[in-house]
Write a protein that holds these residues in place. Structure first.
Motif, mmCIF file in Angstrom:
data_model
loop_
_atom_site.group_PDB
_atom_site.id
_atom_site.type_symbol
_atom_site.label_atom_id
_atom_site.label_comp_id
_atom_site.label_asym_id
_atom_site.label_seq_id
_atom_site.Cartn_x
_atom_site.Cartn_y
_atom_site.Cartn_z
ATOM 1 N N SER A 13 -33.558 19.265 -14.235
ATOM 2 C CA SER A 13 -33.383 17.883 -14.114
ATOM 3 C C SER A 13 -32.130 17.536 -14.973
ATOM 4 C CB SER A 13 -34.401 16.960 -14.665
ATOM 5 O OG SER A 13 -34.019 15.714 -14.760
ATOM 6 N N LEU A 14 -31.761 17.862 -16.172
ATOM 7 C CA LEU A 14 -30.581 17.399 -16.951
ATOM 8 C C LEU A 14 -29.309 18.258 -16.207
ATOM 9 C CD1 LEU A 14 -31.868 17.356 -20.517
ATOM 10 C CD2 LEU A 14 -31.683 15.517 -18.788
ATOM 11 N N GLN A 15 -29.687 19.609 -15.790
ATOM 12 C CA GLN A 15 -28.330 20.119 -15.265
ATOM 13 C C GLN A 15 -28.031 19.426 -14.117
ATOM 14 O OE1 GLN A 15 -31.003 21.524 -16.303
ATOM 15 N NE2 GLN A 15 -30.786 23.637 -17.177
ATOM 16 N N LYS A 16 -28.947 19.046 -12.946
ATOM 17 C CA LYS A 16 -28.429 18.303 -11.955
ATOM 18 C C LYS A 16 -27.856 16.946 -12.343
ATOM 19 C CE LYS A 16 -32.585 19.088 -9.945
ATOM 20 N NZ LYS A 16 -33.714 18.969 -9.275
ATOM 21 N N VAL A 17 -28.425 16.195 -13.336
ATOM 22 C CA VAL A 17 -27.884 14.814 -13.751
ATOM 23 C C VAL A 17 -26.545 14.877 -14.067
ATOM 24 C CG1 VAL A 17 -28.165 13.420 -15.560
ATOM 25 C CG2 VAL A 17 -30.223 13.886 -14.370
ATOM 26 N N TRP A 18 -26.216 15.892 -15.011
ATOM 27 C CA TRP A 18 -24.907 16.192 -15.572
ATOM 28 C C TRP A 18 -23.834 16.685 -14.669
ATOM 29 C CZ3 TRP A 18 -23.497 13.409 -19.400
ATOM 30 C CH2 TRP A 18 -24.475 13.301 -20.533
ATOM 31 N N ALA A 19 -24.406 17.466 -13.486
ATOM 32 C CA ALA A 19 -23.401 17.926 -12.362
ATOM 33 C C ALA A 19 -23.045 16.736 -11.553
ATOM 34 C CB ALA A 19 -24.054 18.996 -11.697
ATOM 35 N N TRP A 20 -23.944 15.930 -11.258
ATOM 36 C CA TRP A 20 -23.676 14.945 -10.267
ATOM 37 C C TRP A 20 -22.838 13.639 -11.161
ATOM 38 C CZ3 TRP A 20 -23.523 15.724 -5.611
ATOM 39 C CH2 TRP A 20 -24.517 16.417 -4.882
ATOM 40 N N TRP A 21 -23.227 13.532 -12.096
ATOM 41 C CA TRP A 21 -22.520 12.491 -13.010
ATOM 42 C C TRP A 21 -20.920 12.776 -13.347
ATOM 43 C CZ3 TRP A 21 -20.058 12.387 -18.067
ATOM 44 C CH2 TRP A 21 -19.853 11.266 -18.639
ATOM 45 N N LEU A 28 -18.048 7.699 -2.502
ATOM 46 C CA LEU A 28 -18.276 8.897 -3.036
ATOM 47 C C LEU A 28 -18.996 9.095 -4.779
ATOM 48 C CD1 LEU A 28 -15.737 11.616 -1.778
ATOM 49 C CD2 LEU A 28 -18.244 11.337 -1.157
ATOM 50 N N SER A 29 -17.988 8.170 -5.448
ATOM 51 C CA SER A 29 -18.546 8.003 -6.882
ATOM 52 C C SER A 29 -19.893 7.113 -6.817
ATOM 53 C CB SER A 29 -17.415 7.097 -7.614
ATOM 54 O OG SER A 29 -17.861 6.910 -8.981
ATOM 55 N N MET A 57 -25.877 7.666 -7.928
ATOM 56 C CA MET A 57 -27.150 7.279 -7.399
ATOM 57 C C MET A 57 -27.734 8.779 -7.574
ATOM 58 S SD MET A 57 -26.612 4.882 -4.332
ATOM 59 C CE MET A 57 -28.070 4.874 -3.870
ATOM 60 N N LEU A 58 -27.292 9.935 -7.010
ATOM 61 C CA LEU A 58 -27.932 11.173 -7.091
ATOM 62 C C LEU A 58 -28.091 11.644 -8.487
ATOM 63 C CD1 LEU A 58 -25.868 12.914 -4.103
ATOM 64 C CD2 LEU A 58 -28.093 12.198 -4.337
#
Length: 207
Positions: free
Chosen positions: A41-49, A177-178, A183-184
């Motif tokens: 979860s956190l890896q995906k959060v930071w990647a999209w962030w 896109l931002s 949102m993702l």
């Protein structure tokens, strides 16, 4: 001591909230895959962030709209357009644009980063408040495209060929896109990780 669903051998579906015994791979109601925790979860959060931050920078540097009239062509960024509206007395519209395009996006970036850091390292806010913040970010996300909608409406309404026309600038695309990436990022955060901090504290400080 706090007892969680995971302690009781249960897992909840993130789509329909139906609770199933651990071991079910798929929700029998909505068909969603069941996982007690999303370990990535956190890896995906930071990647999209990070992707959202990268897209947000040109959204504020390049023109959002290009306005062409018979004798004049102007290109306005988000902030320049809002200041121009304020200069012409449209303070309410200028305030809405600034809030929707600057205050809310930056607030979402800070809120998501805070929640991700809180899950990782802990925070002063109790999990209940963190979860409320998560719900607020999720709720605001669906309204974050208001600028893009305004641009699309203006472009479709003001097309008078040679006399006047409005076309979207590159900032409209990067802003959209931002918003999508943000949102993702918020949706990638597994909110159950927020409550796991209670279990960690209970383990460290048994009653």
């Amino acid at each position: 001591m706090t007892v969680t669903a995971r302690d009781k051998g249960l897992v909840a579906c993130r789509e329909c909230a139906r609770v199933w015994p651990v071991g079910h791979a798929q929700c029998g109601v909505c068909g969603n895959a069941l996982r007690s925790r999303d370990t990535q979860s956190l890896q995906k959060v930071w990647a999209w962030w990070i992707a959202g931050i990268i897209a947000y920078i040109p959204a504020n540097l390049y023109p959002m709209l290009t306005t062409r009239t018979l004798f004049h062509t102007s290109e306005d960024t988000i902030i320049a357009g809002a200041l121009d509206l304020a200069a012409h007395g449209s303070f309410g519209i200028a305030a809405i644009i600034l809030i929707a395009s600057v205050v809310i996006p930056l607030g979402k970036f800070f809120a998501i980063a805070y929640l991700a850091l809180a899950v990782r390292q802990g925070a002063r806010w109790p999990p209940g408040r963190q979860y409320v913040l998560y719900e607020v970010v999720e709720y605001i996300g669906r309204w974050s495209m208001i600028d893009v909608f305004v641009v699309a409406i203006l472009c479709s309404l003001v097309q008078l060929n040679v006399a006047a026309s409005i076309t979207p600038g590159i900032a409209a695309l990067t802003f959209a896109l931002s918003v999508i990436f943000t949102m993702l990022s918020a949706q990638s955060l597994d909110p159950r990780l927020i409550w796991d901090r209670i279990e960690t504290q209970d383990t460290k400080d048994p009653a």
